[in-house]
Design an enzyme around this catalytic site. Structure first.
Site, PDB file in Angstrom:
ATOM      1  N   HIS A 125       0.729  -1.194   0.142  1.00  0.00           N
ATOM      2  CA  HIS A 125       0.054  -0.061  -0.061  1.00  0.00           C
ATOM      3  C   HIS A 125       0.941   1.145  -0.168  1.00  0.00           C
ATOM      4  O   HIS A 125       0.269   2.272  -0.423  1.00  0.00           O
ATOM      5  CB  HIS A 125      -0.935   0.140   1.209  1.00  0.00           C
ATOM      6  CG  HIS A 125      -0.341   0.322   2.539  1.00  0.00           C
ATOM      7  ND1 HIS A 125      -0.274  -0.910   3.388  1.00  0.00           N
ATOM      8  CD2 HIS A 125      -0.043   1.608   3.069  1.00  0.00           C
ATOM      9  CE1 HIS A 125       0.436  -0.152   4.562  1.00  0.00           C
ATOM     10  NE2 HIS A 125       0.525   1.126   4.379  1.00  0.00           N
TER      11      HIS A 125
ATOM     12  N   ASP B  63       0.175  -7.518   1.547  1.00  0.00           N
ATOM     13  CA  ASP B  63       0.728  -6.179   1.787  1.00  0.00           C
ATOM     14  C   ASP B  63       2.078  -6.178   1.748  1.00  0.00           C
ATOM     15  O   ASP B  63       2.714  -5.338   2.327  1.00  0.00           O
ATOM     16  CB  ASP B  63       0.064  -5.272   3.021  1.00  0.00           C
ATOM     17  CG  ASP B  63       0.240  -4.022   3.001  1.00  0.00           C
ATOM     18  OD1 ASP B  63       0.038  -3.516   1.762  1.00  0.00           O
ATOM     19  OD2 ASP B  63       0.136  -3.361   3.877  1.00  0.00           O
TER      20      ASP B  63
ATOM     21  N   SER C  89       4.746   2.510   8.113  1.00  0.00           N
ATOM     22  CA  SER C  89       4.422   1.368   7.215  1.00  0.00           C
ATOM     23  C   SER C  89       5.456   1.070   6.316  1.00  0.00           C
ATOM     24  O   SER C  89       6.230   1.884   5.691  1.00  0.00           O
ATOM     25  CB  SER C  89       3.264   1.673   6.358  1.00  0.00           C
ATOM     26  OG  SER C  89       1.924   1.492   7.095  1.00  0.00           O
TER      27      SER C  89
END
Length: 389
Positions: free
Chosen positions: A120, A150, A227
């Protein structure tokens, strides 16, 4: 910023079903210079608030090295030692998707010339730049991505000599293990936070009502911009790739064992094929146990078998419904999976982790189920998960 925002909204919509707060991923960065210029630049000299997403170096940034905290050796600690040994391999990521400002995330060196981050973080990227503590901005290209874990791998030429690959753990750490998260929350480069492993074998939401299995839960604070960064145990090995966070003391990471499975395939083929049963599952709870006359309240109940899927004609889903303790719609007649290839399957999480870590599409496995009060074993040939929509 439309493309970047819509990309994050889609991911947050998925995560919102399971997490009270959203993704710990890319943060928008308000940068100096002309908005149409896609060359990475440092923030304005003023120290930004978290909402501005700037770099946060007091008095401005003089380059990568100035952004990373320097520790006094005499004031050091175990955390200091781990940070010093790993931060040269952790990168700040800026992603341009066609909007006026970039978004930010984190990555770390997986092998020579390759950096791991979240899918993402780089979704919709037109240009990607990395910066390590030792050196300036570097161009990066996407080598492969996998939305169902992911994970993404980037290719980077001429990494700094200090940016060495970080080792991945072969198994999940014990609950209670101390960890640190290194990343770029709100654009504050090279930040470190500490905590423990709060849980293992968690599941995170993924597209198409699937889940990311075997996730690591931590109370180390993570925020937008973290992230893709490493969750590191105090021996310097990566336990997980930070993915999302919610509340004041809960964060999640993609486990190192899953990274070890997915990333080599991304490097070789640009994608990873996940094993697929074609069923809808529920962990056996007291109501399903009573409704289906299951003495031991463990196992995974098959609520639905998808037509023309791998399990069609092999496993059985619900054939009816009943009401138990005032709760209507409790499925009855479905198989209860208790083991797969001799591995005990007490929960949905255990089943998902077994498929993800131990099987591949095309494998034929023995599935032991309780059906009509009897135990039986059937052979199931696994398929591949459908493409996300």
């Amino acid at each position: 910023m439309e493309d970047s925002d819509s990309s994050r909204r889609r991911f947050l919509a998925v995560c919102g079903t399971a997490l009270s707060a959203g993704i710990a991923g890319c943060s928008d960065s308000i940068l100096g210079g002309e908005t149409e210029d896609t060359t990475p630049v440092d923030p304005e000299p003023s120290t930004p608030s978290p909402d501005s997403g700037g770099d946060g170096s007091p008095g401005g940034s003089d380059g990568a090295a100035g952004d990373f905290e320097q520790f006094d050796a005499e004031q050091g600690s175990t955390y200091t030692d781990v940070y010093r040994s790993t931060v040269p391999s952790v990168a700040q990521i800026q992603v341009y998707t066609g909007g006026p400002t970039p978004s930010q995330g984190t990555g770390f060196v997986y092998s020579d010339g390759h950096v791991v981050t979240n899918q993402h973080v780089v979704e919709g990227a037109e240009r990607i730049y990395l910066r390590f503590s030792d050196g300036g901005w570097l161009d990066a290209t996407v080598e492969g991505t996998d939305v169902y874990s992911d994970l993404a791998v980037l290719s980077v030429e001429e990494l700094p000599e200090s940016a060495e690959p970080l080792a991945l753990r072969e198994s999940d750490p014990d609950v209670g293990t101390e960890v640190i998260a290194i990343g770029n929350p709100f654009g504050y480069s090279g930040s470190v936070s500490a905590g423990i492993v709060s849980g293992v074998n968690r599941t995170l939401p993924a597209p198409n009502d699937f889940s990311i299995p075997d996730a690591i839960q931590t109370d180390a604070p993570v925020n937008p911009g973290n992230s893709g960064g490493p969750l590191v145990t105090l021996d310097g090995t990566v336990a997980g790739v930070i993915n999302s966070g919610g509340g004041d003391n809960i964060g999640f990471g993609i486990s190192a064992p899953l990274v070890r499975r997915v990333v080599p395939a991304l490097l070789e083929d640009g994608e990873f094929e996940h094993a697929y049963m074609g069923v809808r599952l529920r962990t056996v709870d007291p109501l399903h146990a009573e409704a289906n006359d299951v003495d031991e309240r463990v196992g995974v109940y098959i609520d639905l078998v998808r037509e023309d899927g791998p399990a069609d004609g092999v496993l059985r889903g619900s054939t009816g419904e009943t009401t138990v303790a005032g709760q209507s719609g409790v499925g009855t007649g479905g198989d209860v999976v208790v083991s797969m290839d001799g591995t005990s399957i007490p929960t949905r999480e255990a089943l998902a982790s077994f498929l993800a870590l131990e099987t591949s599409p095309g494998d034929t496995i023995d599935v032991t189920v309780l059906r009509d009060g009897e135990e039986r074993t059937v052979e199931l040939t696994l398929g591949s998960r459908p493409d996300p929509t």
